[in-house]
Design an enzyme around this catalytic site. Structure first.
Site, short mmCIF file in Angstrom:
data_model
loop_
_atom_site.label_atom_id
_atom_site.label_comp_id
_atom_site.label_asym_id
_atom_site.label_seq_id
_atom_site.Cartn_x
_atom_site.Cartn_y
_atom_site.Cartn_z
N GLU A 271 -27.51 14.61 17.57
CA GLU A 271 -28.62 14.61 18.53
C GLU A 271 -28.79 15.97 19.20
O GLU A 271 -28.94 16.06 20.42
CB GLU A 271 -28.43 13.49 19.56
CG GLU A 271 -28.38 12.11 18.92
CD GLU A 271 -28.30 10.95 19.90
OE1 GLU A 271 -27.83 11.13 21.02
OE2 GLU A 271 -28.74 9.84 19.50
N ASP A 350 -26.11 1.78 17.40
CA ASP A 350 -26.00 2.34 18.75
C ASP A 350 -25.99 1.25 19.83
O ASP A 350 -26.99 1.09 20.53
CB ASP A 350 -27.16 3.31 19.00
CG ASP A 350 -26.92 4.21 20.20
OD1 ASP A 350 -25.80 4.22 20.71
OD2 ASP A 350 -27.87 4.91 20.61
N GLU A 378 -27.07 0.26 28.59
CA GLU A 378 -28.25 0.97 28.11
C GLU A 378 -29.22 0.04 27.37
O GLU A 378 -30.42 0.06 27.63
CB GLU A 378 -27.82 2.12 27.19
CG GLU A 378 -29.01 2.84 26.57
CD GLU A 378 -28.59 4.02 25.69
OE1 GLU A 378 -27.39 4.32 25.59
OE2 GLU A 378 -29.50 4.64 25.10
C1 GCV Z 1 -25.06 10.65 25.54
C2 GCV Z 1 -27.50 7.11 22.55
C3 GCV Z 1 -28.00 7.34 23.94
C4 GCV Z 1 -27.82 8.79 24.37
C5 GCV Z 1 -26.33 9.13 24.21
C6 GCV Z 1 -25.95 8.92 22.75
C7 GCV Z 1 -24.48 9.19 22.49
O1 GCV Z 1 -28.31 7.75 21.61
O2 GCV Z 1 -29.34 6.95 24.03
O3 GCV Z 1 -28.24 8.90 25.70
O4 GCV Z 1 -26.07 10.46 24.60
O5 GCV Z 1 -26.19 7.59 22.41
O6 GCV Z 1 -23.73 8.23 22.45
O7 GCV Z 1 -24.11 10.34 22.32
#
Ligand code: GCV
Length: 652
Positions: A271, A350, A378
């Site tokens: 990411e 996720d 989340e």
């Molecule tokens: C910290 C998901 C979340 C991101 C997070 C990522 C991760 O994509 O939406 O906010 O980033 O996981 O675990 O690195």
């Protein structure tokens, strides 16, 4: 900062310990912590404590003794009660502290009839919380990424919080739940946060001091590009000697400031975070670089396996995000240093409300592995919804419908924290139970999640009438399944509003580059991940799971749409069609949310008014949101499929 709620350590919970006569033998800072706890309990409840040599004249009801157990490596302890005396023996101060908190959970039972001697020790050595806290307020993600409990306990608007008392109180809560490690900052390491490793190290040292008092070691998330962004080197290539020397030097300075520092956490090539791919190196090269710098000091690197293509073309049906961790990491098994811990999210995508176990966990017999869970909600209601997650974690750990995670998490369990500077710690007061339960399951994955819930209720609301305990139990015990019922059906996941991940948006991610699709059309729904006709993901599982998930007949209903694309008329193992199941579960889930709110009305007057109001206000939102989910999901699938609800309920 506002005064915080006592959570699972209210003064009243200490009554049993605090009303007896205790002898503590042993020395050291953590034994001092034990003594301070018992002293405070005695001051509140009239007991007495002697720390040091016993007095000839006094008889003790409780003896906490350091140095009397043979197994010197563990945080374990032994508890017994005979002839009116309870004894806790531990070889390490950490064990003694955990033994004290064990007595707290036993309450009056610790001082009742005889207890045969029993040894307790944690199932895993590292039981860790990762904070996704930023030092600066991030323009999109705020002070805490995916934080739903106010600001950070550690930083505010770019500066460290001066008052560490709240951090100390947090450390105490974590220790009482069995947690022994904390990563302080977000795995997405931005410019300011990168500097915690070097010129802001004093902030790390300050926090480490507060956590140390409760036997918790701190870890730091670092950027793989640190040699460039902090060290001024032209490269962060793991094979470059200057890079290796920079990490060695920098790490030595960290240990000079924090001698019991735990190690690094790294999100690399993920990411947008930098990583070894930039230099044509693989993730073993990257992880081993940091491991070598940490090894002389006894530190570990938690290297995350959350590596996938987040710039996928949605038209491309051959790329499957679920496959990514296995494809990247299974070939590297055996190539990591001993002090590399590969940190793997429990599911292949996720942290959805329902996912199968990540198959890469089954493909790393020669690698130390930590499994990552998400306590912060989340994708499970963002601490506006009651969603007690321990039953889900317990299924994963025990292996209900998939490989058992407990046996695969050889190096520990990690979870993303849900705590912040909110007076109730977690935004939703009932979300405290998730934090508590994570610690307890990390200590012993075999515990019954509903028994943990009752334990949490007993500690948090000591002396509460049975009626209140029952209300809390009834609202919370099945709340994860309720949440699952009114959100994305049958394991398909990700029907949430993009970016923010709250509330329904069925096609929100369908034509995006994120690799999270449901492929609903007028005939059916779900992702074909079979070997026969799909992405081949089922082939990443060992037997029998590769067969079970491949087979429409054997695949568990809850995971059906994760593994298969099926017609709406497909009959589930539970006898219902897919479309009718969608309607039924969504009506049921929204109804159950409304029932939770009704139940909570019975708690009026039985809990503090602020707590009552906070929960009620969040339940109002949960009921609203659940109805929205129900109506959007049902309407979407009715319009796609044209199949009416057999029970003729209202669909729009
Ligand atoms: C910290 C998901 C979340 C991101 C997070 C990522 C991760 O994509 O939406 O906010 O980033 O996981 O675990 O690195």
């Amino acid at each position: 900062m506002p005064t915080s709620h006592a959570a699972w350590l209210p003064t009243e919970a200490w009554r049993a310990i605090g009303s007896h006569r205790t002898l503590i033998t042993g020395t050291g800072p953590l034994v001092d912590t034990v003594a301070d706890e018992v002293r405070a309990a005695c001051a509140a409840h009239g007991g007495s404590v002697r720390y040091g040599d016993p007095s000839e004249a006094e008889r003790y009801d409780l003896e906490l003794t350091l140095g009397a157990e043979s197994d010197r490596d563990t945080e374990g302890f032994q508890v017994a009660r005979r002839d009116g005396r309870t004894t806790v023996r531990a070889a390490t101060p950490h064990g003694l502290l955990h033994g004290l908190f064990h007595l707290l959970r036993l309450g009056p039972d610790a001082f009742g009839g005889d207890l045969p001697a029993r040894s307790h020790r944690p199932a895993t050595r590292r039981r860790m919380l990762d904070h996704w806290d930023n030092v600066d307020v991030h323009p999109v993600m705020g002070q805490v990424e995916r934080g739903y409990a106010g600001g950070s306990l550690f930083w505010r608007d770019g500066a460290p919080r001066r008052d560490l008392a709240r951090v100390g109180a947090y450390a105490r809560l974590l220790a009482a739940a069995g947690i022994n490690a904390v990563a302080l900052n977000n795995v997405n390491v931005h410019a300011t946060e990168a500097r915690l490793l070097t010129d802001r190290l004093d902030e790390v040292a300050g926090l480490a001091g507060a956590f140390r008092r409760y036997g918790i070691r701190v870890h730091l998330s670092v950027t793989f590009a640190a040699p460039v962004v902090l060290g001024g080197l032209p490269t962060a290539d793991p094979r470059d000697e200057r890079v290796r020397a920079w990490w060695a030097r920098t790490t030595a300075a960290v240990y000079a400031a924090v001698p019991d520092f735990g190690g690094y956490v790294v999100k690399a090539d993920s990411e947008g975070q930098p990583g070894p791919f930039t230099y044509g190196r693989n993730h073993a090269d990257g992880a081993n670089l940091l491991a070598d710098a940490l090894a002389p000091h006894g530190g570990v690197v938690h290297w995350r396996a959350f590596v996938y293509n987040h710039r996928q073309d949605w038209r491309d049906r051959s790329t499957d995000r679920a496959r990514a961790a296995y494809d990247h990491f299974a070939p590297l098994d055996g190539h990591f240093r001993d002090n590399v811990i590969l940190q793997v999210k429990h599911g292949p995508i996720d942290f959805q409300a329902r996912e199968p176990v990540s198959p890469v966990l089954t493909a790393l017999p020669a690698t130390a592995v930590a499994v990552e869970l998400q306590v912060t909600q989340e994708y499970t209601g963002q601490q506006r919804h009651v969603c007690y997650l321990a039953p889900m974690w317990s299924e994963l750990l025990r292996g209900a419908g998939g490989p058992a995670v407990a046996g695969l998490a050889t190096a520990g369990l990690v979870a993303v924290s849900n705590a912040g500077d909110d007076p109730f710690w977690t935004g939703h007061p009932l979300a405290q139970a998730n934090l508590y339960a994570f610690g307890r399951l990390a200590w012993d994955p075999g515990l019954d999640p509903v028994a943990i819930l009752d334990e949490w209720i007993g500690l948090t609301f000591p002396g509460a009438p049975a009626r209140l305990r029952q209300i809390l139990h009834d609202i919370m015990a099945g709340s994860w399944r309720t949440y699952e019922r009114y959100t994305a059906p049958l394991g398909v996941g990700f029907m949430v509003r993009p970016g923010q991940h709250y509330g329904p948006d069925v096609d929100g991610y369908e034509y995006t580059p994120w690799g999270t699709y449901h492929f609903a059309d007028r005939e059916g729904v779900g992702v074909d991940r079979t070997r026969a006709t799909g992405t081949g993901f089922t082939g990443q599982y060992p037997s029998p799971w590769c067969r079970v998930y491949e087979s429409l007949d054997e695949c568990p209903d809850e995971l059906l749409l994760f593994f298969h694309h099926v017609p709406y008329g497909h009959v589930l193992r539970n006898g219902s069609t897919v479309i009718q199941h969608i309607y039924d579960t969504h009506f049921a889930g929204a109804r159950e949310a409304a029932e939770m709110r009704r139940l909570w009305e019975g708690a009026a007057g039985l809990v503090a008014p602020e707590l009552y109001d906070r929960v009620r206000e969040r339940l109002d939102e949960q009921v609203r949101s659940a109805a929205e989910w129900r109506d959007q999901i049902n309407t979407y699938f009715f319009r796609k499929s044209g199949v009416p609800d057999a029970k003729q309920r209202r669909i729009y």
